[in-house]
Scaffold this motif. Structure first.
Motif, PDB file in Angstrom:
ATOM      1  N   GLU A 313       0.794  -1.226   0.000  1.00 31.74           N
ATOM      2  CA  GLU A 313       0.000   0.000   0.000  1.00 31.74           C
ATOM      3  C   GLU A 313       0.824   1.273   0.000  1.00 31.74           C
ATOM      4  O   GLU A 313       0.310   2.365   0.256  1.00 31.74           O
ATOM      5  N   THR A 316      -0.702   3.694  -2.231  1.00 35.61           N
ATOM      6  CA  THR A 316      -2.133   3.894  -1.991  1.00 35.61           C
ATOM      7  C   THR A 316      -2.331   5.144  -1.143  1.00 35.61           C
ATOM      8  O   THR A 316      -1.637   5.324  -0.132  1.00 35.61           O
ATOM      9  N   VAL A 318      -3.302   7.604   1.685  1.00 33.69           N
ATOM     10  CA  VAL A 318      -3.406   7.261   3.110  1.00 33.69           C
ATOM     11  C   VAL A 318      -4.838   6.904   3.499  1.00 33.69           C
ATOM     12  O   VAL A 318      -5.085   5.905   4.183  1.00 33.69           O
ATOM     13  N   ARG A 321      -5.815   3.319   2.588  1.00 42.77           N
ATOM     14  CA  ARG A 321      -5.044   2.166   3.066  1.00 42.77           C
ATOM     15  C   ARG A 321      -5.838   1.346   4.070  1.00 42.77           C
ATOM     16  O   ARG A 321      -6.446   1.897   4.986  1.00 42.77           O
ATOM     17  N   LYS A 322      -5.764   0.044   3.889  1.00 39.23           N
ATOM     18  CA  LYS A 322      -6.407  -0.861   4.833  1.00 39.23           C
ATOM     19  C   LYS A 322      -5.469  -1.155   6.002  1.00 39.23           C
ATOM     20  O   LYS A 322      -5.918  -1.354   7.138  1.00 39.23           O
ATOM     21  N   TYR A 323      -4.177  -1.168   5.731  1.00 35.71           N
ATOM     22  CA  TYR A 323      -3.194  -1.497   6.765  1.00 35.71           C
ATOM     23  C   TYR A 323      -2.221  -0.337   6.963  1.00 35.71           C
ATOM     24  O   TYR A 323      -2.415   0.474   7.849  1.00 35.71           O
ATOM     25  N   TYR A 325       1.673   1.954   5.423  1.00 37.59           N
ATOM     26  CA  TYR A 325       2.602   2.387   4.374  1.00 37.59           C
ATOM     27  C   TYR A 325       3.546   1.269   3.940  1.00 37.59           C
ATOM     28  O   TYR A 325       3.711   1.001   2.751  1.00 37.59           O
TER      29      TYR A 325
END
Length: 396
Positions: A313, A316, A318, A321-323, A325
């Motif tokens: 991610e 992706t 911020v 994001r699912k989780y 950096y």
């Protein structure tokens, strides 16, 4: 043609044993680094360093006793390894230099801002010969020219063009700054001037496919990020190459229970297949896996076989994001059990464990906390951190 039939568990065990991620460590020390890279063909390079750069993270999970200095020495002192383009920017054995002559020639023909670069090449080569090695800051050609990513200085464009063409290699790196020197003065002549063994484009495609199957352990004949860097490979070429390799007995077809897709391994790996078929149990390990790890080059394949979906991610936004950096998959035994975010705080020399996400309930992994703590300690050692700071809860 012979077909190998595996259960899902056996398929996982084969991939992990091939990767050196199950059982006792089979790659040890400096020789282990060279042995793994020879087996894998290459490891992908990325300069981002949150808790180690990608190739360092690939090697720490497989090579017993690995340290960052070990890889640096093999690249820039011993010259057993080299940075160049394979699957994107990569690290591979210097002995494989001969296989990339067509890429080097293509870069020479198609280089951007060619006229401006050609006008100063001889002058810059003379500067390098006099100084021994240079970075773009050491060569004072500051005129802006069109370049691949964005306009840049003529100094940088010329050095990178000569590097792409194989006339320069990297002498050393200081942070993200590359220092270049002349390839013909530092690569042995018997390596530098060896002709490409792949005479035809068809041979090149077959070689590339074998190399990528060896890098992952098992692949399918589908579009895949694993094929990146095999210049000109399209689906039609890939189909022809797979058929020929299978017919010649260089690759073996694998069928996995309850999965309709066909997979292929190198036929030379049949002894490992036999070991998996004959022995149902192997020593499991717990390892943190690099985001661009060879094993993850085809994430759809990993989802299909390991039932684990991973997205890096870093690019992706911020809010989406699912989780986090820079999150690493956690592999334990023959499953991906979760993800972890660890950060090397260089100022305080602390390894910060920002978060740990399990795929299922944490109670399912009570017996693995000690293994996870061991991995965290090894990461602290890898990054020369004196302390470990837990910002998330890790319970037993």
């Amino acid at each position: 043609m012979e077909q190998i039939k595996l259960t899902n568990k056996q398929a996982r065990h084969f991939i992990l044993l091939k990767q050196g991620l199950m059982g006792n460590y089979k790659f040890i020390g400096e020789q282990g680094v060279c042995d793994y890279i020879k087996q894998a063909g290459c490891i992908q390079f990325d300069p981002i360093d949150v808790c180690g750069k990608n190739p360092e993270l690939v090697l720490q999970s497989r090579v017993e006793g690995f340290s960052k200095d070990m890889l640096y020495k093999l690249l820039y002192t011993d010259r057993k390894l080299v940075d160049y383009f394979d699957k994107n920017m990569s690290i591979f054995s210097i002995e494989d230099w001969k296989y990339f002559s067509r890429q080097r020639a293509a870069y020479g023909r198609n280089v951007r801002s060619k006229d401006q670069i050609d006008a100063v090449i001889d002058e810059i080569k003379a500067i390098i010969k006099e100084k021994g090695f240079v970075s773009s800051k050491d060569v004072n050609f500051n005129k802006q020219v069109d370049w691949y990513w964005s306009p840049t200085t003529l100094s940088r464009a010329v050095l990178e063009a000569l590097y792409f063409q194989g006339e320069l290699i990297i002498h050393h790196k200081k942070g993200t700054i590359k220092h270049y020197f002349l390839a013909n003065e530092h690569i042995p002549e018997e390596i530098l001037n060896t002709h490409d063994p792949n005479i035809t484009q068809e041979e090149y495609f077959q070689w590339g496919i074998l190399r990528r199957i060896g890098a992952m352990g098992m692949l399918w004949n589908k579009p895949s990020d694993a094929w990146l860097g095999i210049s000109g490979l399209k689906s039609a070429n890939r189909n022809i190459a797979f058929e020929k390799l299978h017919k010649e007995g260089k690759i073996s077809k694998i069928l996995i229970d309850d999965i309709s897709d066909e997979f292929y391994c190198l036929s030379e790996d049949k002894p490992l297949i036999e070991a998996v078929l004959n022995d149902g149990e192997f020593i499991g390990r717990t390892e943190f896996i690099a985001p661009l790890d060879n094993m993850l080059w085809d994430r759809k394949l990993i989802r299909k076989i390991f039932d684990f979906e991973y997205k890096w991610e870093i690019y992706t936004p911020v809010i989406q994001r699912k989780y986090g950096y820079y999150v690493l998959p956690v592999l334990s035994r023959d499953s991906f059990i979760g993800r972890i975010e660890v950060v090397n705080d260089r100022k305080s020399k602390q390894l910060i464990v920002k978060n740990l996400w399990f795929e299922n309930t944490a109670d399912s992994y009570n017996c693995l906390y000690e293994d996870i703590e061991d991995c965290i300690e090894r990461f602290a050692s890898l990054n020369n951190c004196k302390n470990i700071v837990l910002e998330c809860k890790i319970e037993r």
